[in-house]
Motif scaffolding. Structure first.
Motif, PDB file in Angstrom:
ATOM      1  N   GLY A  65      29.076   8.444 -16.813  1.00  0.00           N
ATOM      2  CA  GLY A  65      29.340   9.708 -16.145  1.00  0.00           C
ATOM      3  C   GLY A  65      29.553   9.433 -14.667  1.00  0.00           C
ATOM      4  O   GLY A  65      28.881   8.559 -14.099  1.00  0.00           O
ATOM      5  N   ALA A  66      30.478  10.133 -14.053  1.00  0.00           N
ATOM      6  CA  ALA A  66      30.726   9.890 -12.634  1.00  0.00           C
ATOM      7  C   ALA A  66      31.328  11.125 -11.977  1.00  0.00           C
ATOM      8  O   ALA A  66      32.062  11.886 -12.615  1.00  0.00           O
ATOM      9  N   VAL A  67      30.990  11.323 -10.699  1.00  0.00           N
ATOM     10  CA  VAL A  67      31.610  12.398  -9.920  1.00  0.00           C
ATOM     11  C   VAL A  67      32.049  11.842  -8.568  1.00  0.00           C
ATOM     12  O   VAL A  67      31.507  10.854  -8.091  1.00  0.00           O
ATOM     13  N   PHE A  74      31.099  18.029  -4.593  1.00  0.00           N
ATOM     14  CA  PHE A  74      31.868  17.402  -5.662  1.00  0.00           C
ATOM     15  C   PHE A  74      32.382  18.452  -6.644  1.00  0.00           C
ATOM     16  O   PHE A  74      31.782  19.510  -6.827  1.00  0.00           O
ATOM     17  N   SER A  79      35.427  15.304 -12.566  1.00  0.00           N
ATOM     18  CA  SER A  79      34.371  14.356 -12.913  1.00  0.00           C
ATOM     19  C   SER A  79      34.796  13.558 -14.140  1.00  0.00           C
ATOM     20  O   SER A  79      35.721  13.922 -14.854  1.00  0.00           O
ATOM     21  N   LEU A  80      34.092  12.462 -14.330  1.00  0.00           N
ATOM     22  CA  LEU A  80      34.411  11.589 -15.468  1.00  0.00           C
ATOM     23  C   LEU A  80      33.229  11.615 -16.429  1.00  0.00           C
ATOM     24  O   LEU A  80      32.073  11.506 -16.009  1.00  0.00           O
ATOM     25  N   ALA A 201      24.374  11.341 -13.554  1.00  0.00           N
ATOM     26  CA  ALA A 201      25.380  11.239 -12.493  1.00  0.00           C
ATOM     27  C   ALA A 201      25.360  12.510 -11.654  1.00  0.00           C
ATOM     28  O   ALA A 201      25.438  12.463 -10.431  1.00  0.00           O
ATOM     29  N   TYR A 202      25.213  13.654 -12.329  1.00  0.00           N
ATOM     30  CA  TYR A 202      25.186  14.933 -11.626  1.00  0.00           C
ATOM     31  C   TYR A 202      24.002  15.002 -10.660  1.00  0.00           C
ATOM     32  O   TYR A 202      24.155  15.308  -9.490  1.00  0.00           O
TER      33      TYR A 202
END
Lengths: 228, 629
Positions: A65-67, A74, A79-80, A201-202
């Protein structure tokens, strides 16, 4: 033919051997960020992985997970969130942390995931909680699928948080006092649904922004200062 | 592929109106477009007068202070509150400035994804209207006026007062005559009607100022020269929300009500923005907002008094009693929570941040059946903490403060001292587990009585986990000690129902309440006791409300569903009667005087006694207590 021969002689195989396309594209477009950029303006990629175990050598990535954080914000839309196909039965230690998942058949292929991830991060500065582990996992993933090592700079929220409390010798502070849970409590972040990678990630992103603000108050503004 | 990060936003938003009214797909769509942004303390998000951003805001954590141009605080938004949406609907600049009073995380939602949902979902429109009204009420600082349009707000529809003849001006009159009409009625705008009383245009104060006084139109001229037309018209049956949105969208503050909602039919009335604000000032949602911002006991007392007025209004409009009780208990809960918070601040907030405790409502308050101001019944449960040896003292100090404040607000001290300020009712989780265990294993009459009050506990403030753990251990004890239910059953049968209204109606034989009927003891308690016993025996937890208990029982035992439904209906009739009596007598309404009731009410009451007898028969058989009596 000559090329391969020379490379064999000089041992510079890596330089000339072609990487998988995803990594070529990534490497060609990678620009090292200026250390003078302020922490507000810099583009960060806050990410987290969920793995089948805690040893980077054997474990597999189950999800990423990524932002993208910039200007203390963000966007959810950019986001991913990917879940990888895996057959690994996670070790008990990981299960007790994440409470997941035996094996995931619905996810995407590993090489595809590597492509998505490298495409997503671009030249952003990577940020993670105990980022070293996640970097090791992603480097392994990349190498296994024809890529090379991650070139991006990286920041560890656990270390940054400790710098808040002891700017001169952050490593002397006990990391157990700086878990994501404790940071959530400290910054009043609502810590729901933790322990899927995406959820982490969040909240890591939120924790990072809170830390960033506090570091600014201590005179730490630029990327160079953050990287110290 | 499913994006898990969206769920973080979704899980948060779904708890709060207006997002809670959205279906899953719609809310996921909204969530996926959110930008999460951080504001340090003191940072300004926007200023009054600025053009609106194409997005509105929801507070995730922290607090945003909304101030008007005089820098007066109009509203404080905290977790889950929505702001900055009004200018987007009205296409007007921000009326207020928004500034973070503490470190704040916001969800920014693009208006483009959300606005289509406002048009298709009436509940969202209604929520937004309420929200705007809250802000406006503060800006106008109006006091509720019952005479204007006066109708309950929850019914949402505006009904025009037929006695209130709309003020209008005939098209044949002059500007001066129009101005005289406005002056006479003290109104800021005037509808101009043709000879068939159909609205032809509207003239406002501003038209008078700009076009006549400062302009070159003379006051002897015909009024139609300065009117604006067409007039925006509505039908008589539009909800407040719809009216509010209509005003916002057209940027006007007056609407003409006509027979069919067009200017082609007769004018029935005029609704101003002010009318809407006044009407909504008694809205429970706004009361709750005011409670959350109250800083002293006096304010809370005023709000609680307003609630009593509201209850009376609802009752006369035949609004269902469970619904009223639900609203009242929400208001009461909010008052209690606010009181606790004020007390925490008074005694030192840090002392309470570091401990885990929960404030419990007991008895009728615990059952969410408190309509009128009655006695307090409450308790504290806390988690022992070796690093805080004085935890009990802290809780008792807090309870002393809170019960005192509640007393001032109008919830009188419990005569039996069943209050959290009593060391016996302020215990650790372990202490309470032992207490309940003792009551269950050695049930004497007093213990049974305690149980009837304490089994109806409900968390109001603090750490609810403690309460869940207590419930679990109580059920474990019940499993071990089945005989306890037998005692509870005996208690539930203590008060047989009155046989018939006219003959064996049981009135108190002497004392202050001679010749009156104790509706609580003789009719309501038997029903509440039976509901408690039956749900406990089925191990149904999580509900203390008598209506809901009967509902659950009807689901659990379909063969007796009819009886349980009758019991719930009876309880509703009794509660309504008790509340009406209380309102007119200015007391708790416990003692009603049969000779003062009209025949209809007496018949209703008699019918309400019917299921009590049947329930008691069922209990006798099921818990084998017939022999005891």
């Amino acid at each position: 033919m000559w090329k391969t021969l020379i490379s064999k002689i000089t041992g510079k195989q890596r330089e000339t051997q072609s990487y998988a396309t995803f990594y070529e594209n990534y490497r060609n477009s990678y620009v090292t960020p200026s250390l003078k950029t302020s922490g507000v303006d810099q583009r960060f990629v806050v990410f987290d992985t969920e793995t089948s175990g805690l040893d980077p050598k054997n474990a597999q990535i189950l999800s990423i997970g990524a932002v993208k954080v910039q200007n203390m914000s963000f966007e959810i839309a950019s986001s991913l969130s990917i879940r990888l196909k895996s057959n690994v039965i996670p070790t008990t230690e990981a299960v007790s942390i994440h409470g997941l998942v035996s094996s995931e058949q619905t996810g995407i292929e590993m090489n595809e995931a590597a492509g998505l991830f490298f495409d997503f991060i671009g030249s952003g500065v990577l940020v993670g909680h105990h980022v070293g582990f996640d970097l090791a996992m992603l480097n392994n993933l990349s190498l296994k699928h024809g890529g090379g090592p991650i070139l991006n700079m990286a920041l560890d929220t656990s270390m940054l948080a400790r710098r808040l409390d002891n700017p001169h010798d952050p490593s002397s502070l006990n990391p157990k006092e700086y878990t994501l849970d404790k940071l959530c409590k400290r910054f009043s972040i609502i810590p729901k649904a933790r322990h899927t990678a995406d959820g982490d990630a969040y909240i890591t992103a939120l924790a990072f922004i809170h830390i960033l603000h506090r570091l600014q108050a201590k005179g730490i503004h630029s990327l160079g200062q953050l990287m110290k | 592929m499913k994006n898990e990060i969206v769920y973080r936003v979704y899980d948060f938003l779904k708890e709060f109106p207006p997002f809670s009214f959205l279906g899953k797909d719609d809310l996921m769509k909204v969530s996926s477009q959110v930008t999460v942004t951080y504001l340090p303390e003191g940072k300004t998000l926007f200023n009054a007068g600025e053009a609106p951003q194409p997005r509105f805001f929801v507070v995730n954590t922290g607090a945003i202070n909304l101030t008007d141009e005089q820098n007066k605080t109009v509203d404080i938004c905290d977790e889950g509150d929505v702001f900055g949406i009004r200018p987007l609907i009205a296409h007007s600049p921000y009326l207020l400035s928004a500034r973070a009073t503490e470190e704040t995380v916001l969800y920014c939602i693009p208006t483009a994804v959300f606005l289509p949902m406002v048009d298709t979902q009436p509940r969202i429109a209604s929520y937004l209207a309420t929200n705007f009204a809250a802000g406006m009420a503060n800006m106008y600082s109006v006091k509720p006026d019952k005479n204007l349009l006066g109708q309950g707000v929850f019914s949402e529809l505006i009904t025009l007062d037929p006695a209130r003849e709309p003020v209008y001006c005939d098209v044949s009159l002059s500007i001066q005559e129009g101005a005289q009409i406005m002056a006479k009625h003290g109104i800021g705008s005037l509808i101009i009607c043709d000879s068939l009383k159909r609205p032809a245009g509207i003239v406002t104060d501003k038209d008078m100022r700009v076009k006549v006084v400062a302009g070159d139109i003379r006051k002897k001229e015909n009024i139609t020269l300065i009117m604006s037309s067409p007039v925006i018209c509505v039908t008589p049956s539009m909800s407040i929300a719809e009216l509010q949105i209509t005003m916002l969208k057209n940027r006007i503050s007056h609407l003409a009500v006509t027979e069919d909602g067009t200017p082609m039919t007769k004018l029935l009335g005029v609704i101003s923005e002010h009318d809407l604000v006044v009407q909504q000032a008694e809205n429970p949602a706004i009361m709750i907002k005011q409670i959350r911002q109250a800083t002293d006991v006096k304010t809370l007392k005023n709000i609680r008094n307003k609630t009593s007025v509201l209850i009376g209004k609802y009752l006369t409009q035949e609004v269902s009693v469970p619904f009223i009780a639900d609203i009242v208990s929400q208001v009461n809960d909010e008052i209690i929570r606010r009181t606790i918070l004020l007390a925490e601040f008074k005694l030192g907030k840090h002392l309470y941040d570091e401990i885990s405790y929960c404030w419990l409502a007991l008895g009728s308050e615990g059952r969410e059946e408190q309509m009128l101001l009655t006695d307090q019944d409450n308790a504290i449960i806390y988690m022992d903490n070796p690093s805080v040896p004085d935890i009990k003292d802290r809780c008792l100090a807090l309870a002393g403060e809170v019960t005192g404040m509640l007393h001032e607000i109008g919830f009188e001290y419990c005569p039996a001292d069943m209050m959290a300020s009593n060391p016996m009712w302020c215990q650790s989780l372990k202490g309470w587990q032992e207490t309940f265990s003792r009551w269950i294993h050695q049930p004497a009459e007093k213990e049974i009585m305690m149980c009837t009050i304490f089994f109806d506990f409900r968390p109001v403030y603090g750490d609810e986990v403690l309460v869940k753990e207590l419930s679990v251990s109580i059920f474990e004890n019940l499993d071990k000690q089945d005989i306890f239910l037998h005692f509870l059953a005996k208690n539930a049968l203590k008060n047989p129902p009155p046989l018939s209204f006219f003959r064996n109606f049981i009135v108190e034989k002497n004392g202050e309440h001679k010749d009156s009927f104790d509706i609580k003891l003789r009719a309501m308690m038997p029903l509440a006791d039976a509901a408690r016993l039956l749900t406990l025996s089925k191990r149904i937890s999580g509900t203390t409300n008598t209506f809901k208990r009967y509902q659950k029982m009807a689901e659990t035992e379909p063969q007796n569903a009819e009886l349980y439904r009758l019991a719930a209906d009876a309880y509703e009739i009794l509660m309504r009667q008790r509340t009406l009596t209380g309102l007119s007598a200015g007391d708790s309404g416990r003692y009603i005087r049969p000779d003062e009731m009209d025949k209809m009410a007496r018949l209703q009451l008699r019918n309400a006694f019917q299921p009590i007898g049947e329930l008691q028969d069922l209990i006798k058989v099921r818990f084998q207590v017939s022999s005891v009596l």
